[in-house]
Design an enzyme around this catalytic site. Structure first.
Site, mmCIF file in Angstrom:
data_model
loop_
_atom_site.group_PDB
_atom_site.id
_atom_site.type_symbol
_atom_site.label_atom_id
_atom_site.label_comp_id
_atom_site.label_asym_id
_atom_site.label_seq_id
_atom_site.Cartn_x
_atom_site.Cartn_y
_atom_site.Cartn_z
ATOM 1 N N ASP A 1 1.267 5.725 -4.691
ATOM 2 C CA ASP A 1 1.126 6.069 -3.272
ATOM 3 C C ASP A 1 -0.046 7.025 -3.033
ATOM 4 O O ASP A 1 -0.338 7.871 -3.877
ATOM 5 C CB ASP A 1 2.440 6.707 -2.783
ATOM 6 C CG ASP A 1 2.519 6.751 -1.271
ATOM 7 O OD1 ASP A 1 1.736 6.049 -0.612
ATOM 8 O OD2 ASP A 1 3.364 7.487 -0.753
ATOM 9 N N GLY A 2 -0.652 6.884 -1.878
ATOM 10 C CA GLY A 2 -1.678 7.837 -1.452
ATOM 11 C C GLY A 2 -3.084 7.254 -1.403
ATOM 12 O O GLY A 2 -4.056 7.977 -1.154
ATOM 13 N N ASN A 3 -3.206 5.951 -1.600
ATOM 14 C CA ASN A 3 -4.543 5.318 -1.588
ATOM 15 C C ASN A 3 -5.225 5.485 -0.230
ATOM 16 O O ASN A 3 -6.418 5.784 -0.152
ATOM 17 C CB ASN A 3 -4.434 3.816 -1.873
ATOM 18 C CG ASN A 3 -3.896 3.523 -3.252
ATOM 19 O OD1 ASN A 3 -3.846 4.402 -4.098
ATOM 20 N ND2 ASN A 3 -3.502 2.284 -3.481
ATOM 21 N N ARG B 1 -4.692 7.771 2.149
ATOM 22 C CA ARG B 1 -5.088 9.157 2.439
ATOM 23 C C ARG B 1 -6.300 9.584 1.603
ATOM 24 O O ARG B 1 -7.171 10.316 2.052
ATOM 25 C CB ARG B 1 -3.892 10.106 2.207
ATOM 26 C CG ARG B 1 -2.944 10.150 3.393
ATOM 27 C CD ARG B 1 -1.614 10.705 3.027
ATOM 28 N NE ARG B 1 -0.843 9.739 2.249
ATOM 29 C CZ ARG B 1 0.246 10.046 1.549
ATOM 30 N NH1 ARG B 1 0.661 11.292 1.519
ATOM 31 N NH2 ARG B 1 0.886 9.106 0.899
ATOM 32 N N HIS C 1 -7.555 1.495 -2.060
ATOM 33 C CA HIS C 1 -6.806 0.548 -2.909
ATOM 34 C C HIS C 1 -7.633 0.151 -4.144
ATOM 35 O O HIS C 1 -7.078 -0.019 -5.227
ATOM 36 C CB HIS C 1 -6.399 -0.685 -2.108
ATOM 37 C CG HIS C 1 -5.431 -0.374 -0.996
ATOM 38 N ND1 HIS C 1 -4.304 0.403 -1.205
ATOM 39 C CD2 HIS C 1 -5.422 -0.714 0.316
ATOM 40 C CE1 HIS C 1 -3.649 0.524 -0.050
ATOM 41 N NE2 HIS C 1 -4.310 -0.141 0.880
ATOM 42 N N SER D 1 5.139 -4.022 -1.422
ATOM 43 C CA SER D 1 6.567 -4.113 -1.106
ATOM 44 C C SER D 1 6.820 -5.214 -0.083
ATOM 45 O O SER D 1 5.891 -5.684 0.586
ATOM 46 C CB SER D 1 7.076 -2.774 -0.567
ATOM 47 O OG SER D 1 6.662 -2.623 0.773
ATOM 48 N N GLU E 1 7.993 -4.737 2.614
ATOM 49 C CA GLU E 1 7.684 -4.145 3.924
ATOM 50 C C GLU E 1 6.168 -4.043 4.163
ATOM 51 O O GLU E 1 5.733 -3.839 5.298
ATOM 52 C CB GLU E 1 8.299 -2.739 4.036
ATOM 53 C CG GLU E 1 9.819 -2.715 4.161
ATOM 54 C CD GLU E 1 10.547 -3.103 2.879
ATOM 55 O OE1 GLU E 1 10.071 -2.744 1.777
ATOM 56 O OE2 GLU E 1 11.582 -3.796 2.962
ATOM 57 N N TRP F 1 3.960 -6.196 4.323
ATOM 58 C CA TRP F 1 3.392 -7.253 5.175
ATOM 59 C C TRP F 1 3.163 -6.759 6.592
ATOM 60 O O TRP F 1 2.433 -7.383 7.362
ATOM 61 C CB TRP F 1 4.326 -8.477 5.213
ATOM 62 C CG TRP F 1 4.534 -9.128 3.886
ATOM 63 C CD1 TRP F 1 5.662 -9.060 3.122
ATOM 64 C CD2 TRP F 1 3.605 -9.951 3.158
ATOM 65 N NE1 TRP F 1 5.499 -9.778 1.964
ATOM 66 C CE2 TRP F 1 4.242 -10.341 1.965
ATOM 67 C CE3 TRP F 1 2.299 -10.386 3.395
ATOM 68 C CZ2 TRP F 1 3.624 -11.147 0.999
ATOM 69 C CZ3 TRP F 1 1.682 -11.184 2.435
ATOM 70 C CH2 TRP F 1 2.341 -11.556 1.261
ATOM 71 N N ARG G 1 1.504 -4.280 7.412
ATOM 72 C CA ARG G 1 0.181 -3.653 7.520
ATOM 73 C C ARG G 1 -0.815 -4.627 8.171
ATOM 74 O O ARG G 1 -0.583 -5.832 8.176
ATOM 75 C CB ARG G 1 -0.304 -3.263 6.130
ATOM 76 C CG ARG G 1 0.579 -2.197 5.543
ATOM 77 C CD ARG G 1 0.031 -1.638 4.259
ATOM 78 N NE ARG G 1 0.917 -0.573 3.836
ATOM 79 C CZ ARG G 1 0.544 0.487 3.140
ATOM 80 N NH1 ARG G 1 -0.694 0.611 2.749
ATOM 81 N NH2 ARG G 1 1.422 1.423 2.820
ATOM 82 N N LEU H 1 2.826 -2.502 -24.832
ATOM 83 C CA LEU H 1 3.491 -2.152 -23.570
ATOM 84 C C LEU H 1 3.955 -3.393 -22.810
ATOM 85 O O LEU H 1 3.223 -4.379 -22.724
ATOM 86 C CB LEU H 1 2.488 -1.386 -22.699
ATOM 87 C CG LEU H 1 2.943 -1.034 -21.283
ATOM 88 C CD1 LEU H 1 3.968 0.102 -21.322
ATOM 89 C CD2 LEU H 1 1.752 -0.637 -20.410
ATOM 90 N N ARG I 1 10.505 10.058 -1.520
ATOM 91 C CA ARG I 1 11.489 9.013 -1.248
ATOM 92 C C ARG I 1 11.251 7.838 -2.181
ATOM 93 O O ARG I 1 10.202 7.725 -2.820
ATOM 94 C CB ARG I 1 11.451 8.576 0.226
ATOM 95 C CG ARG I 1 10.090 8.267 0.735
ATOM 96 C CD ARG I 1 10.082 7.781 2.179
ATOM 97 N NE ARG I 1 8.709 7.509 2.526
ATOM 98 C CZ ARG I 1 7.900 8.354 3.159
ATOM 99 N NH1 ARG I 1 8.348 9.517 3.575
ATOM 100 N NH2 ARG I 1 6.641 8.032 3.385
HETATM 101 C C1 FPP Z 1 0.397 2.784 -1.320
HETATM 102 O O1 FPP Z 1 -0.599 3.668 -0.793
HETATM 103 C C2 FPP Z 1 -0.271 1.708 -2.035
HETATM 104 C C3 FPP Z 1 -0.102 0.376 -1.772
HETATM 105 C C4 FPP Z 1 0.801 -0.147 -0.743
HETATM 106 C C5 FPP Z 1 -0.880 -0.631 -2.524
HETATM 107 C C6 FPP Z 1 -0.977 -0.368 -3.998
HETATM 108 C C7 FPP Z 1 -1.997 -1.256 -4.528
HETATM 109 C C8 FPP Z 1 -2.880 -0.956 -5.510
HETATM 110 C C9 FPP Z 1 -2.893 0.310 -6.245
HETATM 111 C C10 FPP Z 1 -3.925 -1.955 -5.884
HETATM 112 C C11 FPP Z 1 -3.433 -3.262 -6.428
HETATM 113 C C12 FPP Z 1 -2.627 -3.159 -7.645
HETATM 114 C C13 FPP Z 1 -2.741 -3.888 -8.771
HETATM 115 C C14 FPP Z 1 -1.555 -3.947 -9.641
HETATM 116 C C15 FPP Z 1 -3.966 -4.588 -9.198
HETATM 117 P P1 FPP Z 1 -0.791 3.744 0.779
HETATM 118 O O2 FPP Z 1 -1.753 2.689 1.186
HETATM 119 O O3 FPP Z 1 0.548 3.671 1.454
HETATM 120 O O4 FPP Z 1 -1.419 5.156 0.938
HETATM 121 P P2 FPP Z 1 -1.187 6.164 2.160
HETATM 122 O O5 FPP Z 1 0.293 6.505 2.159
HETATM 123 O O6 FPP Z 1 -2.047 7.335 1.789
HETATM 124 O O7 FPP Z 1 -1.627 5.467 3.399
#
Ligand code: FPP
Length: 237
Positions: free
Chosen positions: A22-24, A26, A39, A67, A69, A71, A73, A132, A191
């Protein structure tokens, strides 16, 4: 539980670590970049952490990539995550010597045909890997998983008096995978967001303010060190 003795401040590894990446968004916003850039950076972190987990001898790692959910976005964000996934799946061909066994959990039936095909190939290519076991949760939702399990159980015609916890376990996407011992969620959120909700009943949790693209192997070490201090009683004393 596997044991790890080298230069680390911990002497045992959890068997299974699950991460909410999480946090991509932000991370990107802080840099005035589009969310896609977050991302892309997050997928680099994912690759680095998977490689590191393999190096230290972790047995199971599950990451939450998309997830049921997500979709909701904007369409272009969903498409960009799917494209990052396509790039990753293409790239796995170049990393066969890493000995990582890759598998997907979630409702992958509804994904684009080319992605389904690449998933099948990547899973097949890595099926004999002994390092792994890496699980990517894609179009995954814990409640959706339980609903599917209930449907399968009802359809099997089993008598309700014969239903045990194992009946449920055996009908989840995670059949045969040990429950996560440690769940990591960065980005300052506290959460579970519908992640492995049945499987995490006795998991330990580790939260951090770090945004996922900034998460480094040393942060995984910190989480494992902390896990080593936990006293797991599973309801006993
Ligand atoms: C949540 O951060 C992140 C996601 C919903 C996407 C995660 C996807 C990747 C890391 C890339 C693809 C993965 C693979 C396995 C190749 P957010 O977008 O909700 O961040 P925010 O809460 O800061 O907005």
């Amino acid at each position: 539980m596997s044991f790890f003795k080298k230069t680390k401040n911990f002497d045992k590894l959890p068997e299974h670590i699950a991460i909410i990446m999480d946090g991509n968004g932000r991370w990107a916003k802080k840099r005035s970049l589009p969310r896609t850039a977050g991302h892309i950076a997050g997928s680099k972190t994912f690759k680095e952490i998977a490689r590191y987990a393999n190096k230290i001898g972790l047995h199971y790692l599950t990451v939450y990539a998309f997830s049921t959910e997500n979709w909701k976005r904007p369409k272009d964000e969903v498409e960009s995550i799917m494209n990052i996934l396509r790039d990753y799946l293409r790239d796995t061909k170049n990393f066969k010597d890493e000995n990582i066994k890759l598998r997907f959990i979630g409702d992958t039936d509804v994904l684009a045909e080319d992605i389904k095909q690449m998933i099948a190939e990547a899973e097949d290519d890595s099926k004999n890997a002994t390092g792994l076991q890496l699980f990517i949760a894609l179009n995954y939702g814990g409640r959706d998983e339980i609903v599917n399990a209930v449907k399968k159980i009802v359809d099997s015609g089993i008598s309700s008096s014969d239903i045990t916890e194992d009946t449920i376990n055996d009908n989840l996407y995670t059949k045969g995978i040990p429950n996560p011992d440690l769940i990591i969620r960065p980005s300052g959120e506290y959460r579970l967001s519908n992640y492995l909700i049945w499987q995490s009943a006795y998991a330990e949790y580790w939260f951090s303010d770090i945004l996922w693209p900034d998460f480094k192997p040393k942060d995984l070490d910190l989480a494992i060190e902390d896990f080593n201090k936990r006293n797991r009683r599973y309801g006993g004393i």
